[in-house]
Every structure is written in C-alpha cells, then in structure tokens.
Scaffold this motif. Sequence first.
Motif, short mmCIF file in Angstrom:
data_model
loop_
_atom_site.label_atom_id
_atom_site.label_comp_id
_atom_site.label_asym_id
_atom_site.label_seq_id
_atom_site.Cartn_x
_atom_site.Cartn_y
_atom_site.Cartn_z
N ASP A 1 0.82 -1.22 0.00
CA ASP A 1 0.00 0.00 0.00
C ASP A 1 0.85 1.27 0.00
O ASP A 1 0.36 2.35 0.28
CB ASP A 1 -0.95 0.00 1.20
N GLY B 1 -2.56 1.04 -2.75
CA GLY B 1 -2.32 2.42 -2.31
C GLY B 1 -3.34 3.42 -2.80
O GLY B 1 -4.38 3.07 -3.37
N GLU B 2 -3.02 4.70 -2.59
CA GLU B 2 -3.87 5.81 -3.01
C GLU B 2 -3.99 5.84 -4.53
O GLU B 2 -3.06 5.48 -5.25
CB GLU B 2 -3.24 7.14 -2.56
N ILE C 1 2.69 16.17 -1.65
CA ILE C 1 1.65 16.04 -0.61
C ILE C 1 1.57 14.59 -0.12
O ILE C 1 1.52 14.31 1.07
CB ILE C 1 0.27 16.47 -1.18
N SER D 1 3.20 11.32 3.88
CA SER D 1 2.08 11.13 4.81
C SER D 1 1.12 10.04 4.35
O SER D 1 0.57 9.32 5.16
CB SER D 1 1.35 12.45 5.04
N LYS D 2 0.90 9.93 3.03
CA LYS D 2 -0.08 8.93 2.57
C LYS D 2 0.52 7.87 1.65
O LYS D 2 -0.17 6.93 1.25
CB LYS D 2 -1.23 9.64 1.84
N ALA D 3 1.76 8.05 1.22
CA ALA D 3 2.42 7.07 0.34
C ALA D 3 3.92 7.24 0.49
O ALA D 3 4.39 8.28 0.96
CB ALA D 3 2.00 7.32 -1.12
#
Lengths: 202, 360
Positions: A76, A130-131, A151, A155-157
């Motif tokens: 992810d 993942g995103e 971005i 934090s997200k990837a």
Amino acid sequence: MNFITTYCHISEDHCAVNGEVLLTNESENSWIRTLYDHFKIDYSKFHKMDLMSKIGVIGSEILKSQNGKIVDYDDDEIALVFANKNSSANTDVKFQQSFKENGSPSPALFVYTLPNIVLGEIAIKNKWYGENIFVVSENFDPEFYENYCNILIPSKAMACACGWVNVLNDSIEAFFFFVEKEASTEDSLPLTSNNLLNLRKA
Amino acid sequence: MRIYIGAENIISPLGKSADDNFHALKTNTSAGKYFEGLGFNDETVFLMKFDQKDKTSFSQLVDDCLSGISGKLSGKLLSSEKTLLIFSTTKGNFESNFTNGIASFCSDLKEKYELKNDPLAVSNACISGVLAINVAADYIKPGLYENVVVIGCDVVSEFVLYGFQSLFALSDDVCRPFDEDRKGINLGEACAAVVLSKNVEIFKEQPLIYVSGSSSNDANHISGPSRTGEGLYRSVVKTLKLSGLSAKDIDFISGHGTATVFNDEMESIAFDRLKMNHIPINSLKAYFGHTLGAAGLVETAISMQSLRNNLLIKSLGFENQGTSKQLNVIEENSEKEIAAFLKTASGFGGCNASLIIKRA
C-alpha cells in the motif's frame, strides 16, 4: 525533496525508456503486441483491456523493469497519480457505437468508460492497494504532479507511479515516471515542474 | 492547522439548496420517478432525474450551485488568487463535447468566473466527490491555497443509462440499500458543493472541521467490489489513523450503499472487519439515486446538515437485514448528539475513499 527515479514514453510509433528510443513501430505484429512481447508481460487479463489500460499496464511494467526497488515497496506504499486530457473518450466512442450502430450497448466496453479504470488494472496487476487519483486537464500540468506527489509522500504514500496517458482515435500519448524519496537510480532527477516538462519532451 | 469545511450546497430534483434537500430528507421523500420509454429499447426506467419542466443544462446546474455557495461566503472568494476550484465528475458536460467534456468545461468555468487558477478536475468514478474533498484539504495543508471550492456534477445521459442497463445493474423501482430484497441501483442527477478553507471568517455560517481522508484500491476487479472489502477496510483504517480519532468517536457513517447485491455485502464485511458495524449507518441512494461524480459531495453535504441539526437520517428503502454481516442501519430519522461522522465511497476501478468531518 522527492526524486524522479525512472521514466518512459509510449506513442503510437515508438517507445522510449529513460529518454532512449528502445522500440519503433515497424514490425508486422500489432504495436501493442510488440510491446507486450518485448517487455515479457505474460498476463492473460491484459488481452481484454481497453487500449488506455493496456498502455498503462505496459508503462508500469517498464518502470518496474528499470528500477528494481519498486517491487520492494509494501503493497500500500505506492500511490497511482494519473492524468490526461480526453478522459476515457477513446472507449466512450466505441461504447456509443455499440448502441447507436451495432444494436445494443456493450457491457464489456461500458466498464472501460471511466478514466480511472487504468489505475484499477495497474493495481490489480501489481496487487497495489495504495492511493489512487485520476485528474483531467487540458494540457500536461507538471505542477499538479509536483504538488500532489509532495503532498502524498510521506504522509499517505512512500512513492508515486505517475502517468500522463491520453488515447484518442487510437492515437497514443503516454509518459510515465516514478517518484520516490531517495535518488534510487543513477539517472534520478529532483521532482520539479521544469524537470518534468523537459523529460516529457525527451 | 485546522481546515474548515462549510457553505455546503445541493441542487437536485429534491430542492435547490442544502436546506431544501435536507428538508425533503426529514420527510423521507425520494426524488425517484418512472420515466416511460427513456431506457434502451424504450424501456421504462426509474430515475432520480429532473422533470422535463425543471430540466436545466449541465452548465446551468453548476452555475446555480456556485451562485448558491457564494451567498454563504463573505467576499469574492471564487475569483481570489488564493482559491482553487476542484471539479468532481465522471463524464462532465460530454453531451455538449463528447470527447472533451471535462477539461473544456473547466476552461469555460475559468473564463466565466475569472478564476485566477486553473480548476483541477478529479474523475475517479464513484469516489470522485470524496476524493476531491480530500484533495482540497491536502492542497490547503501545505499552503498551496487558502480556500478550495469543491463542486461535483453529473447528469443522467443516454450513454450512462444504457451502460448500466447493459450491466443489468438498475432496480426497476426505488432502490433498497442494505436490504435483503435489494436488486440494483437507481441513477440520479445532481450538483453539489462544499468549501474548505484555513480561514474560519470566510464562512457566514459556522463551518465544521475536516479531519482527515484517504483512498485505497481493492486490487481485485475493475467492475466488482472486493469480497473481503479490502480497499474500503484499508482506506478507513488509514483515515482513522490520520485523524487521531478512534471508531468510538464516530457517531454515524454515511455509507456508499448503492443497493447492488455485491456492493452492500462488501461494505458490511469491511465495517465488520473494522469493528464499526454497530455504528449507525445510512445510504442516501434511495433519496437521490446514484449521482456518480456528485454523489460524494451530495452525501457529505447532507451528512454535514445531519451533524449541524443533530439528526440521523433514515436509510430509505431498508426493511430487513440483507448482508451477511450485521449493520446498524438507521431505520427512522432520530435525534442524536453528533460530534463526528465518517463518509465512505467505493467505485468502478476498485477504488475506495473515506473522510471524517467533526464539529468545530
């Protein structure tokens, strides 16, 4: 600072990897078949995909072939960040033909009439959870990729597989690149809008 | 940094403002109607579509929705250089420009509203709206913009209607999310918007707080949901982790609830795995239909109204548990102190997204 660690281009007449033309469309086989064979994709689900999804899957396979670190990320950790101009228009036209000219709406075509389906196909092929984002813009927008990758990471990837993949009337314009925190390859370049613009032209 | 969210607006067959729409839901009114001969092969179809007499163009819907939100904001926010407009849609204005219905429409918006920044168009199937709100917050956090107007719009076209007919995915009467007799979706059309900002003072009415959000792919199938709810599960885990909240802080869930057999089953499995299946949940699809790229915005806007009014809205169409894992489906409108809610969405391409909004 994040880095572009590898990139490639696919058009209807050539395929270039890290700026070097690797294949040109002159064989007797279909161009997609040539690419499929060359990059040893061997994936039965490939053959039912629409053209944009095929190009996306080939692009992600090329990136993996050039950067061995990609397969080491957790399932992810890689975000898919894609954009184009004409959304799913190439398949939209074919789906519209199915009910206007050929008798009945084709469900097999309809499911490809969304631009983000290519992200789904890449995610399925690689088991990447993942995103995902698909953006539509009139022109290739390097600032979008620069901003959004910065971005997402960290934090997200932890990395982003990015693409500009536009297919219309079966003509292909595709540019894929991989973004990560470390300059993991010799040819890595800082992720800046200028570098993206230059690489896309390469 | 606090990110405020407010100025929500909805234009749908149920009303021309968020208040109107919320009022319709307070009386559990569905926008659904039979449209004779509109489907492929002149089939009669059940849709949440504007009547012929109220029919407006795609761009008129967007204009009306934007004009509604500007009345809820102070100053000329839309044309500020500190403001970004994010447009959420699956097909855009493609009945006017078939091969370029999204990018060209954004260029028109930029010119018409004298926007200083190019609009960003998110087109990610049925999660577009939730994802677009997440992107808005993501752009504000590092200071790229101070304000983001997120607007979503999709209309019922012959193209999309025939497509869902070809998949045998349409219900022939009002859809029944999470119910044992559910048999498919209703298509709907709407335009809805919210505004996110780091500045509380731009909102005329007290805004709420956007807490966190994320997306995740099922990596399983392009047109069927994961049997384990993998992507939805992962997205909610991530959104909760980013929020600093836990499941016990979530007062209700606005689910996706399309009323297809497989989608609703998938959601029940995901929420069971998350140990969140005791939390009250609704689907708003029996009121508005599935409005595709607008759905995430319509449903977030209504959920914001629920929070403001401390009123849980009944999941219309539900009578009997119809999923293998028990869900706490909201069966009547009911008053409840609401501090925070979770909104989820899932769509073709195996995509899932979620977000949390709380009281300021």
